[in-house]
Write a protein that holds these residues in place. Structure first.
Motif, mmCIF file in Angstrom:
data_model
loop_
_atom_site.group_PDB
_atom_site.id
_atom_site.type_symbol
_atom_site.label_atom_id
_atom_site.label_comp_id
_atom_site.label_asym_id
_atom_site.label_seq_id
_atom_site.Cartn_x
_atom_site.Cartn_y
_atom_site.Cartn_z
ATOM 1 N N ALA A 1 -6.151 3.940 -1.151
ATOM 2 C CA ALA A 1 -5.266 3.224 -2.080
ATOM 3 C C ALA A 1 -5.136 1.738 -1.755
ATOM 4 O O ALA A 1 -4.834 0.933 -2.622
ATOM 5 N N GLU B 1 -5.453 -1.896 -1.559
ATOM 6 C CA GLU B 1 -6.238 -2.819 -2.389
ATOM 7 C C GLU B 1 -6.794 -3.967 -1.557
ATOM 8 O O GLU B 1 -6.121 -4.486 -0.666
ATOM 9 N N THR B 2 -8.011 -4.384 -1.880
ATOM 10 C CA THR B 2 -8.641 -5.470 -1.126
ATOM 11 C C THR B 2 -7.858 -6.778 -1.249
ATOM 12 O O THR B 2 -7.913 -7.618 -0.355
ATOM 13 N N THR B 3 -7.105 -6.941 -2.323
ATOM 14 C CA THR B 3 -6.315 -8.171 -2.485
ATOM 15 C C THR B 3 -5.216 -8.283 -1.433
ATOM 16 O O THR B 3 -4.681 -9.366 -1.206
ATOM 17 N N HIS B 4 -4.862 -7.159 -0.809
ATOM 18 C CA HIS B 4 -3.817 -7.173 0.215
ATOM 19 C C HIS B 4 -4.380 -7.308 1.632
ATOM 20 O O HIS B 4 -3.628 -7.276 2.598
ATOM 21 N N ARG C 1 -16.794 0.401 -0.159
ATOM 22 C CA ARG C 1 -16.359 -0.626 -1.118
ATOM 23 C C ARG C 1 -17.332 -1.805 -1.148
ATOM 24 O O ARG C 1 -17.637 -2.332 -2.209
ATOM 25 N N GLN D 1 2.217 1.944 -3.410
ATOM 26 C CA GLN D 1 1.177 2.473 -4.312
ATOM 27 C C GLN D 1 1.031 3.985 -4.207
ATOM 28 O O GLN D 1 0.694 4.653 -5.175
ATOM 29 N N GLY E 1 0.821 -1.212 0.000
ATOM 30 C CA GLY E 1 0.000 0.000 0.000
ATOM 31 C C GLY E 1 0.855 1.262 0.000
ATOM 32 O O GLY E 1 0.541 2.236 -0.695
#
Length: 336
Positions: free
Chosen positions: A72, A74-77, A150, A18, A15
């Motif tokens: 910033a 990300e939901t994948t993290h 989200r 990013q 994050g």
């Protein structure tokens, strides 16, 4: 029992990248080993707070640092405990899961209260004498709103937000939360419109929750049932580099008297001294397995002020020198 161990999500570092902040700069500023960026670790409360403080200083304005990271990330993290909230059935379900699974990741806890037309979420610290840095407070409350936005796909706004400390650009925070922001409040609190809690999550995933929920519940159960000796060793391992810890300090961390702790360890057929030795030995092996750490740094990280004392101790444990043990380990574990 409380313990001073916090699982630090590796996704945090992604994050930072990013939003253009160098993770290594944050680790250096926080005075922590750079290996923390690439390896899943647990840190002490003091180390956890120092990471957030370092991020805040590098980000500049506190409010800007809060908003940039919250939006910033990300939901994948997300770590599993947070992933379970993102895939909840509704915003209410997500918030309740968040409050429950926060227990797996001290030092903060969330208290949710629904009354009339509003829902308040109050941020509390497990150690009230050591409150977290303002940026962490802001990120925690901002993330609760971000989660709702989200999950529902709706531009949800808060009703009010209260902070006990100054948070930088208040106008920017009010624009982000969509409501008045009060500074200098007695508590850190996010107040939502209760009707928004009924909104369904577009990201609801029944199958994934059926996998994640039992695992998280088992982790909660294990945390509650962990033996005193295991808890003591966890605390010692994560505190070795901070100077010598005595039994009084560890007992205080576990919210008991040193006499009670001594008695419990005796019941479990061990002693504080044995656990300290085990903690140093196990951590030394772990650190030596990482070729990026020099041996002098390993000695410091396991609580030895001079290298010779560490060499003598390691020879007693392994019958070998740290350097030779490392070379043999790396030869037999080439992919490590």
């Amino acid at each position: 029992m409380k313990s001073d161990r916090i699982k630090f999500p590796t996704g945090f570092w992604a994050g930072l990248q990013q939003i253009g902040i160098d993770p290594y700069q944050v680790a250096r500023k926080a005075q922590l080993p750079l290996t923390i960026i690439s390896e899943p670790v647990t840190v002490t409360t003091a180390q956890y707070f120092s990471i957030w403080q370092a991020y805040s200083e590098l980000a500049g304005d506190t409010a800007s640092g809060i908003i940039r990271l919250a939006t910033a990330f990300e939901t994948t993290h997300y770590p599993p405990a947070v992933l379970a909230t993102y895939h909840a059935r509704s915003y209410r379900d997500a918030l309740n899961r968040m409050a429950r699974y926060k227990q797996l990741c001290p030092p903060e806890s969330l208290r949710i209260n629904e009354e009339d037309e509003q829902c308040t979420i109050e941020l509390e610290w497990m150690d009230s004498e050591q409150p977290g840095p303002p940026v962490l407070v802001g990120i925690t409350l901002a993330f609760l709103l971000e989660l709702g936005r989200r999950g529902t796909g709706q531009p949800i706004t808060a009703r009010t937000v209260e902070f006990s400390h100054t948070m930088g650009d208040r106008d920017a925070l009010e624009a982000y939360f969509g409501c008045p922001v009060q500074i200098g409040a007695a508590v850190n609190r996010l107040t939502l419109y209760r009707k928004d809690l009924d909104l369904p999550f577009l990201s609801y995933n029944k199958e994934l929750l059926e996998i994640l929920t039992p695992v998280l519940e088992r982790s909660l159960d294990e945390q509650r049932r962990r033996s005193t000796a295991e808890m003591v060793k966890w605390i010692l391992k994560r505190s070795l580099s901070g100077g010598p810890l005595d039994i009084q300090a560890v007992a205080s961390e576990l919210s008991m008297s040193d006499r009670t702790l001594q008695r419990r360890l005796t019941d479990e057929r061990t002693t504080f001294k044995q656990l300290l030795t085990q903690a140093r030995h196990e951590q030394a092996r772990e650190y030596l397995a990482n070729p990026q750490l020099d041996i002098k740094e390993v000695a410091f990280l396991v609580g030895y002020e001079d290298q010779n004392s560490f060499y003598r101790a390691f020879r007693l444990w392994e019958g070998d020198t740290p350097a030779h043990w490392r070379s043999e380990y790396l030869r037999t574990h080439p992919s490590s």
